[in-house]
Design a protein around this motif. Structure first.
Motif, PDB file in Angstrom:
ATOM      1  N   GLU A 147      38.370  43.898  40.234  1.00 37.60           N
ATOM      2  CA  GLU A 147      36.732  43.856  40.252  1.00 37.60           C
ATOM      3  C   GLU A 147      36.336  42.898  38.968  1.00 37.60           C
ATOM      4  O   GLU A 147      35.059  42.993  38.902  1.00 37.60           O
ATOM      5  N   ALA A 148      37.289  42.463  38.448  1.00 40.14           N
ATOM      6  CA  ALA A 148      36.808  41.462  37.434  1.00 40.14           C
ATOM      7  C   ALA A 148      36.274  40.405  37.799  1.00 40.14           C
ATOM      8  O   ALA A 148      36.690  39.751  39.253  1.00 40.14           O
ATOM      9  N   PRO A 149      35.612  39.468  37.183  1.00 38.79           N
ATOM     10  CA  PRO A 149      34.938  38.292  37.776  1.00 38.79           C
ATOM     11  C   PRO A 149      36.055  37.321  38.327  1.00 38.79           C
ATOM     12  O   PRO A 149      35.630  36.611  39.466  1.00 38.79           O
ATOM     13  N   SER A 150      37.243  37.157  37.788  1.00 42.82           N
ATOM     14  CA  SER A 150      38.080  36.212  38.311  1.00 42.82           C
ATOM     15  C   SER A 150      38.669  36.707  39.825  1.00 42.82           C
ATOM     16  O   SER A 150      38.769  35.428  40.552  1.00 42.82           O
ATOM     17  N   HIS A 151      38.425  37.824  40.181  1.00 42.80           N
ATOM     18  CA  HIS A 151      38.989  38.111  41.628  1.00 42.80           C
ATOM     19  C   HIS A 151      37.739  38.254  42.407  1.00 42.80           C
ATOM     20  O   HIS A 151      37.816  37.662  43.550  1.00 42.80           O
ATOM     21  N   ARG A 172      43.765  39.769  48.558  1.00 37.90           N
ATOM     22  CA  ARG A 172      43.640  41.195  48.360  1.00 37.90           C
ATOM     23  C   ARG A 172      42.093  41.956  47.628  1.00 37.90           C
ATOM     24  O   ARG A 172      41.558  41.017  47.078  1.00 37.90           O
ATOM     25  N   HIS A 173      41.746  43.119  48.019  1.00 38.14           N
ATOM     26  CA  HIS A 173      40.554  43.475  47.645  1.00 38.14           C
ATOM     27  C   HIS A 173      40.948  44.761  46.599  1.00 38.14           C
ATOM     28  O   HIS A 173      41.898  44.863  46.192  1.00 38.14           O
ATOM     29  N   ALA A 174      39.775  45.269  45.976  1.00 40.33           N
ATOM     30  CA  ALA A 174      39.929  46.397  44.938  1.00 40.33           C
ATOM     31  C   ALA A 174      41.049  47.525  45.557  1.00 40.33           C
ATOM     32  O   ALA A 174      41.685  48.348  44.682  1.00 40.33           O
ATOM     33  N   ASP A 175      41.066  47.927  46.735  1.00 42.51           N
ATOM     34  CA  ASP A 175      41.909  48.932  47.267  1.00 42.51           C
ATOM     35  C   ASP A 175      43.657  48.479  47.266  1.00 42.51           C
ATOM     36  O   ASP A 175      44.413  49.249  47.558  1.00 42.51           O
ATOM     37  N   ALA A 176      43.719  47.463  46.608  1.00 44.23           N
ATOM     38  CA  ALA A 176      45.343  47.030  46.516  1.00 44.23           C
ATOM     39  C   ALA A 176      45.816  47.709  45.480  1.00 44.23           C
ATOM     40  O   ALA A 176      47.145  48.116  45.545  1.00 44.23           O
ATOM     41  N   VAL A 177      45.294  48.692  44.606  1.00 44.45           N
ATOM     42  CA  VAL A 177      45.721  49.354  43.713  1.00 44.45           C
ATOM     43  C   VAL A 177      44.899  50.831  43.666  1.00 44.45           C
ATOM     44  O   VAL A 177      43.822  50.673  43.954  1.00 44.45           O
ATOM     45  N   LEU A 178      45.359  51.774  43.359  1.00 41.58           N
ATOM     46  CA  LEU A 178      44.522  53.171  43.315  1.00 41.58           C
ATOM     47  C   LEU A 178      44.148  53.519  41.945  1.00 41.58           C
ATOM     48  O   LEU A 178      44.882  52.831  40.852  1.00 41.58           O
ATOM     49  N   HIS A 254      37.681  30.295  19.015  1.00 37.45           N
ATOM     50  CA  HIS A 254      39.081  30.772  19.039  1.00 37.45           C
ATOM     51  C   HIS A 254      39.827  30.741  20.255  1.00 37.45           C
ATOM     52  O   HIS A 254      40.950  31.004  20.242  1.00 37.45           O
ATOM     53  N   GLY A 255      39.019  30.420  21.425  1.00 34.05           N
ATOM     54  CA  GLY A 255      39.836  30.354  22.670  1.00 34.05           C
ATOM     55  C   GLY A 255      39.144  30.991  23.919  1.00 34.05           C
ATOM     56  O   GLY A 255      37.679  31.332  23.550  1.00 34.05           O
ATOM     57  N   THR A 256      39.643  31.238  24.971  1.00 29.76           N
ATOM     58  CA  THR A 256      38.864  32.001  25.784  1.00 29.76           C
ATOM     59  C   THR A 256      39.599  33.457  26.097  1.00 29.76           C
ATOM     60  O   THR A 256      40.620  33.572  26.161  1.00 29.76           O
ATOM     61  N   VAL A 257      38.546  34.374  26.180  1.00 29.33           N
ATOM     62  CA  VAL A 257      38.983  35.607  26.303  1.00 29.33           C
ATOM     63  C   VAL A 257      38.854  36.092  27.716  1.00 29.33           C
ATOM     64  O   VAL A 257      38.079  36.184  28.367  1.00 29.33           O
ATOM     65  N   LEU A 258      40.026  36.574  28.027  1.00 29.30           N
ATOM     66  CA  LEU A 258      40.336  37.020  29.408  1.00 29.30           C
ATOM     67  C   LEU A 258      40.549  39.014  29.275  1.00 29.30           C
ATOM     68  O   LEU A 258      41.542  39.047  29.135  1.00 29.30           O
ATOM     69  N   PRO A 259      39.561  39.577  29.493  1.00 31.12           N
ATOM     70  CA  PRO A 259      39.778  40.968  29.625  1.00 31.12           C
ATOM     71  C   PRO A 259      40.685  41.374  30.794  1.00 31.12           C
ATOM     72  O   PRO A 259      40.511  40.883  31.809  1.00 31.12           O
ATOM     73  N   PHE A 260      41.906  42.065  30.680  1.00 30.16           N
ATOM     74  CA  PHE A 260      42.718  42.391  31.794  1.00 30.16           C
ATOM     75  C   PHE A 260      43.057  44.023  31.741  1.00 30.16           C
ATOM     76  O   PHE A 260      43.938  44.292  30.683  1.00 30.16           O
ATOM     77  N   ARG A 261      42.581  44.672  32.655  1.00 31.03           N
ATOM     78  CA  ARG A 261      42.796  46.091  32.573  1.00 31.03           C
ATOM     79  C   ARG A 261      44.182  46.293  33.733  1.00 31.03           C
ATOM     80  O   ARG A 261      44.347  45.711  34.477  1.00 31.03           O
ATOM     81  N   ARG A 262      44.982  46.926  33.012  1.00 28.58           N
ATOM     82  CA  ARG A 262      46.402  47.396  33.720  1.00 28.58           C
ATOM     83  C   ARG A 262      46.515  48.903  33.651  1.00 28.58           C
ATOM     84  O   ARG A 262      46.201  49.627  33.038  1.00 28.58           O
TER      85      ARG A 262
END
Length: 271
Positions: A147-151, A172-178, A254-262
């Motif tokens: 659900e991040a902007p990148s996707h 793929r959509h958000a249901d690719a993971v639970l 300082h660069g480009t921030v990519l928030p990434f949830r795992r």
């Protein structure tokens, strides 16, 4: 939903190897002692093999097999095959994780950012657990950023009037993971002791259009594969998507921030 089986580019994927490998380090740190000293380990979706070596560092005497369905990734991974310093060994084999039915008993089945590509992977948990020795562990991490902007932007562009006829159903959509709690419940129902958690990394990326460079190695692969036969269309899509990413992920001093949830799961089978 039908998705394109992507063609992988190991060199592109490895351009952000440090960021991509860090979650595996943190996952493996939570894996408890394995049933045997000379453990048998499966690395699901081993990719180019660079993180498979992390398993050998943690369990030097283990026999580790990395499995992947990408010929390109397996060719790259072969440079890591052979005996390990601790008396174990690493080898690699072709396997499609959607249909993988282990033919032997493992002490650890581990996976780094693979199961999001495996439709219905929770339904495979029982057969994977059946392949674990008593006291063995199933450990995996998957991205939770669909659900991040990148996707979201990628999907919206693919479903737009210009592209939907060529790219409908590719991504793929958000249901690719639970959710972590769902993984916890499913594996606890199967008798496991489960540790599940999530982390959002703030990756500070450098260079021109670094978020685009990141997704070219992973999330954008189905689009690049679907349009591979039409370079002009492929480049047009990438240019439109690049402009959207520039707005969603602005460069800073300082660069480009990519928030990434795992999402992380460690499930231990009863001894």
């Amino acid at each position: 939903m039908t998705t394109t089986s992507p063609t992988w580019d190991p060199q592109q994927y490895l351009r952000h190897a440090d960021h991509r490998g860090r979650p595996y380090v943190e996952l493996l740190a939570r894996v408890p002692a394995l049933p045997r000293e000379g453990a048998r380990i499966a690395d699901q979706g081993c990719g180019p093999g660079n993180v498979t070596t992390l398993l050998a560092e943690r369990w030097p005497a283990a026999h580790i097999t990395g499995y992947d369905n990408s010929p390109e990734m397996l060719t790259k991974a072969e440079e890591y095959a052979g005996p390990t310093a601790g008396g174990g060994r690493i080898d690699f084999a072709h396997a499609d994780m959607e249909h993988w039915a282990p033919a032997e008993t493992y002490d650890l089945i581990a996976s780094n950012a693979t199961l999001q590509w495996v439709p219905g992977h929770v339904d495979a948990f029982p057969r994977w657990l059946d392949a674990l020795a008593p006291g063995g562990t199933l450990a995996f991490q998957v991205p939770g950023n669909f659900e991040a902007p990148s996707h979201v932007l990628m999907r919206e562009l693919a479903e737009s009037a210009r592209w939907k006829d060529r790219l409908a159903g590719v991504l793929r959509h958000a249901d690719a993971v639970l959710a972590p709690a769902v993984y916890l419940e499913r594996l606890a129902d199967l008798g496991c002791e489960v540790d599940a958690w999530e982390t959002t990394y703030m990756h500070l990326l450098q260079g021109e259009d670094p978020v685009l460079d990141w997704v070219k190695g992973t999330g954008l692969r189905p689009v690049l594969t679907a349009l591979a036969g039409d370079p002009e269309a492929r480049d047009a899509f990438v240019a439109e998507y690049r402009d959207l990413l520039r707005e969603a992920y602005p460069a800073t001093a300082h660069g480009t921030v990519l928030p990434f949830r795992r999402l992380f799961v460690v499930a231990v089978k009863p001894a």
